[in-house]
Write a protein that holds these residues in place. Structure first.
Motif, PDB file in Angstrom:
ATOM      1  N   SER A 203      48.057  -7.668 123.764  1.00 57.43           N
ATOM      2  CA  SER A 203      48.752  -7.698 122.370  1.00 57.43           C
ATOM      3  C   SER A 203      49.641  -9.154 122.193  1.00 57.43           C
ATOM      4  O   SER A 203      49.872  -9.436 121.106  1.00 57.43           O
ATOM      5  CB  SER A 203      49.710  -6.468 122.319  1.00 57.43           C
ATOM      6  OG  SER A 203      50.995  -6.591 123.062  1.00 57.43           O
ATOM      7  N   LEU A 206      47.787 -11.692 120.187  1.00 51.29           N
ATOM      8  CA  LEU A 206      47.428 -11.064 118.761  1.00 51.29           C
ATOM      9  C   LEU A 206      47.937 -12.367 117.982  1.00 51.29           C
ATOM     10  O   LEU A 206      49.056 -12.823 118.028  1.00 51.29           O
ATOM     11  CB  LEU A 206      47.691  -9.822 118.344  1.00 51.29           C
ATOM     12  CG  LEU A 206      47.195  -8.677 119.002  1.00 51.29           C
ATOM     13  CD1 LEU A 206      47.930  -7.350 118.557  1.00 51.29           C
ATOM     14  CD2 LEU A 206      45.623  -8.460 118.910  1.00 51.29           C
ATOM     15  N   ASN A 209      49.850  -8.292 113.874  1.00 48.25           N
ATOM     16  CA  ASN A 209      49.643  -6.976 114.126  1.00 48.25           C
ATOM     17  C   ASN A 209      48.478  -6.252 113.602  1.00 48.25           C
ATOM     18  O   ASN A 209      48.071  -6.849 112.468  1.00 48.25           O
ATOM     19  CB  ASN A 209      50.881  -6.059 113.844  1.00 48.25           C
ATOM     20  CG  ASN A 209      51.880  -6.116 114.841  1.00 48.25           C
ATOM     21  OD1 ASN A 209      51.726  -5.958 116.150  1.00 48.25           O
ATOM     22  ND2 ASN A 209      53.266  -6.653 114.792  1.00 48.25           N
ATOM     23  N   VAL A 210      47.753  -5.228 113.926  1.00 48.48           N
ATOM     24  CA  VAL A 210      46.628  -4.901 113.476  1.00 48.48           C
ATOM     25  C   VAL A 210      46.422  -4.283 112.120  1.00 48.48           C
ATOM     26  O   VAL A 210      45.691  -4.270 111.354  1.00 48.48           O
ATOM     27  CB  VAL A 210      45.715  -3.999 114.395  1.00 48.48           C
ATOM     28  CG1 VAL A 210      45.660  -4.746 115.768  1.00 48.48           C
ATOM     29  CG2 VAL A 210      46.704  -2.850 114.758  1.00 48.48           C
ATOM     30  N   ASP A 211      47.786  -3.786 111.931  1.00 48.11           N
ATOM     31  CA  ASP A 211      47.838  -3.082 110.497  1.00 48.11           C
ATOM     32  C   ASP A 211      49.325  -2.808 110.163  1.00 48.11           C
ATOM     33  O   ASP A 211      50.433  -3.286 110.789  1.00 48.11           O
ATOM     34  CB  ASP A 211      47.075  -1.484 110.401  1.00 48.11           C
ATOM     35  CG  ASP A 211      47.360  -0.695 111.418  1.00 48.11           C
ATOM     36  OD1 ASP A 211      48.935  -0.753 111.625  1.00 48.11           O
ATOM     37  OD2 ASP A 211      46.790   0.176 111.792  1.00 48.11           O
ATOM     38  N   HIS A 214      51.675  -0.628 112.614  1.00 45.34           N
ATOM     39  CA  HIS A 214      52.094  -1.567 113.635  1.00 45.34           C
ATOM     40  C   HIS A 214      53.139  -2.486 113.348  1.00 45.34           C
ATOM     41  O   HIS A 214      54.085  -2.640 114.109  1.00 45.34           O
ATOM     42  CB  HIS A 214      50.686  -2.021 114.227  1.00 45.34           C
ATOM     43  CG  HIS A 214      50.069  -1.026 115.038  1.00 45.34           C
ATOM     44  ND1 HIS A 214      49.085  -0.397 114.602  1.00 45.34           N
ATOM     45  CD2 HIS A 214      49.693  -0.704 116.399  1.00 45.34           C
ATOM     46  CE1 HIS A 214      48.313   0.323 115.233  1.00 45.34           C
ATOM     47  NE2 HIS A 214      48.871   0.050 116.435  1.00 45.34           N
ATOM     48  N   LYS A 245      54.474  -7.683 118.998  1.00 53.62           N
ATOM     49  CA  LYS A 245      53.186  -7.208 118.785  1.00 53.62           C
ATOM     50  C   LYS A 245      53.045  -5.960 119.441  1.00 53.62           C
ATOM     51  O   LYS A 245      53.368  -5.758 120.609  1.00 53.62           O
ATOM     52  CB  LYS A 245      52.230  -8.307 119.313  1.00 53.62           C
ATOM     53  CG  LYS A 245      52.079  -9.641 118.541  1.00 53.62           C
ATOM     54  CD  LYS A 245      51.695  -9.424 117.241  1.00 53.62           C
ATOM     55  CE  LYS A 245      51.518 -11.010 116.397  1.00 53.62           C
ATOM     56  NZ  LYS A 245      52.607 -11.869 116.532  1.00 53.62           N
ATOM     57  N   LEU A 247      49.942  -2.738 120.503  1.00 56.75           N
ATOM     58  CA  LEU A 247      48.771  -2.343 120.441  1.00 56.75           C
ATOM     59  C   LEU A 247      48.859  -0.786 120.826  1.00 56.75           C
ATOM     60  O   LEU A 247      49.403  -0.565 121.980  1.00 56.75           O
ATOM     61  CB  LEU A 247      47.450  -2.949 121.141  1.00 56.75           C
ATOM     62  CG  LEU A 247      46.894  -4.395 121.012  1.00 56.75           C
ATOM     63  CD1 LEU A 247      46.204  -4.768 121.870  1.00 56.75           C
ATOM     64  CD2 LEU A 247      46.306  -4.104 119.737  1.00 56.75           C
TER      65      LEU A 247
END
Length: 466
Positions: A203, A206, A209-211, A214, A245, A247
């Protein structure tokens, strides 16, 4: 196909880039924190952090003296994981650390054989077979100061968002200033104990953040942590954490493993994409922000100039006062302290006189040419506490490190009239210019942990204990 020599060269370049150049995204977050910080002490720290990053970029010197443990994440189709793949990675690391005078910090065995391998290998390698069209290789440099305060916990499977935020806040509060804030936080939730740790390290790498889900909890965590008022170098202010970040992944119905990977302000990483004979590295793109940054001149008007021979003036200082120290100091870290204490217990003659001496908890990088020392900065002082008491009692005037000390050590310092200074962590390239002479004193076999006698000129320190 990609041959092993190409992989070795890629790893070599990734090591050099990650250790010497902050990505623009990281540098920009530090610059934003500097511009918005209202605490004058923290603002001064952030200014020096920015200047250090620019110096390291220009000189191709390590950002930090702890050039760390190399962690490699490789993802791609199975055909790219050729015979000799891991050997090529380790060869690239070894060559990079030798040719660029990076500090070598890896020991053969964590418990049974703590001899330095003198190659900074083996490194840690995670491989992932995927349908990714090519081979993605990403490298993270992780220093011990931050690794030592990172945590993992098994929360209740019914843990709420508020409980997760509370756990992260408590972890950062416990870390305090030990790991060179402002921090980057990587959080992994899911899998098993060890898998959550891998998630947390991933993380950190990254871009975002993935979405939205998050990002929302990451922002809540960031705001809660910044309310701790730890600030840059632990001096207060709004800049305790620069980014968060997260995950998350699958896990057992009865588990919620969570790992918090704390990283200092120097989030050192670099990435390459390889496909057949082509190689595209993120660091080949122009570093426009750091390249065009013009550092401001330091303002040390509130610092007092003192020499190490001025013992009584040093003893008269008050907590919180800042000085520019010149004169003779000695470097010694964990293993050197262990040996010194053993020599005291055996009644043996010590390699230097402890009376009114000043010990810097530091393990510098080597250097080439006519320089005195490579990048040099403070070690987490609390690790030395179990040895420091006897050295203070035997005449040591002061120690220099980073972070808080134990309550027992604080009592010793007060009882013997000693001093404890802190120096900003993570500005090791900048600090190296303050060292004008180096002589080996003892324990040469310890490499960077050997005892050195240094002469310094205007080393910026802050008194924390007296």
């Amino acid at each position: 196909m990609i041959d092993v020599k190409t992989i070795e060269d890629v790893i070599y370049n990734l090591c050099v880039e990650a250790n010497t150049v902050l990505p623009d995204s990281v540098f920009t977050k530090i610059l934003d924190a500097y511009n918005s910080e209202s605490n004058p002490d923290s603002k001064q720290v952030l200014q020096l952090i920015l200047k250090n990053a620019k110096m390291a970029y220009d000189k191709k010197m390590p950002l930090c003296q702890d050039t760390g443990q190399v962690i490699v994440f490789a993802r791609g189709k199975g055909k790219y994981f050729v015979d000799g793949f891991k050997d090529a990675i380790n060869n690239g690391v070894e060559r990079a650390y030798e040719e660029n005078f990076f500090r070598k910090s890896i020991v053969k065995d964590a418990f049974f054989d703590r001899k330095n391998t003198k190659t900074n290998t083996p490194c840690i390698i995670y491989t992932e077979i995927s349908d990714f069209d090519g081979l993605e290789v990403e490298l993270l440099i992780k220093g011990a100061g931050t690794e030592n305060v990172s945590v993992v916990e098994m929360l209740s499977p019914t843990a709420t968002e508020d409980e997760i935020i509370e756990f992260v806040v408590s972890a950062v509060k416990k870390a305090g200033s030990k790991a060179c804030p402002p921090y980057f936080l990587g959080i992994g939730i899911g899998g098993t104990v060890e898998y959550s740790g891998i998630l947390s390290k991933k993380s950190l790498l990254l871009d975002k953040n993935v979405d939205e889900s998050h990002e929302k909890i990451a922002e809540k965590i960031k705001n809660a942590v910044n309310n701790l008022d730890i600030g840059a170098a632990g001096l207060g202010g709004s800049s305790t954490v620069l980014d968060v970040k997260i995950l998350t992944d699958f896990t057992h119905i009865a588990c919620m493993p969570i790992s918090i990977m704390i990283n200092c302000h120097s989030l050192r990483h670099a990435k390459c994409f390889l496909k057949d004979e082509s190689v595209e590295c993120s660091f080949s793109k122009k570093k426009s922000v750091i390249e065009n940054y013009a550092p401001q001149d330091e303002n040390f008007s509130d610092f007092i100039k003192l020499h190490t021979s001025e013992v009584e003036k040093l003893k008269s200082l008050k907590k919180g006062q800042k000085i520019l120290l010149s004169g003779v100091i000695y470097s010694a870290r964990d293993m050197a302290h262990k040996r010194l204490v053993e020599m005291i217990e055996k009644g043996e003659k010590l390699p230097f006189d402890l009376k009114d001496s000043i010990i810097f908890y530091a393990g510098p990088c080597p250097c080439s040419g006519d320089c005195v020392v490579g990048s040099i900065g403070p070690t987490t002082a609390s690790r030395i506490d179990k040895f420091a008491t006897i050295l203070y009692e035997k005449g040591v005037l002061a120690t220099i490190g980073k972070g808080e000390r134990s309550s027992e050590l604080e009592k010793t310092v007060e009882q013997v009239g000693g001093l404890y200074f802190t120096v900003i962590g993570g500005i090791a390239c900048y600090l190296s210019a303050k060292f004008v002479r180096k002589d080996l004193v003892a324990f040469e076999d310890l490499g960077p942990e050997s005892v050195f006698r240094f002469e310094v000129l205007d080393l910026p320190l802050r008194l924390e204990l007296n």
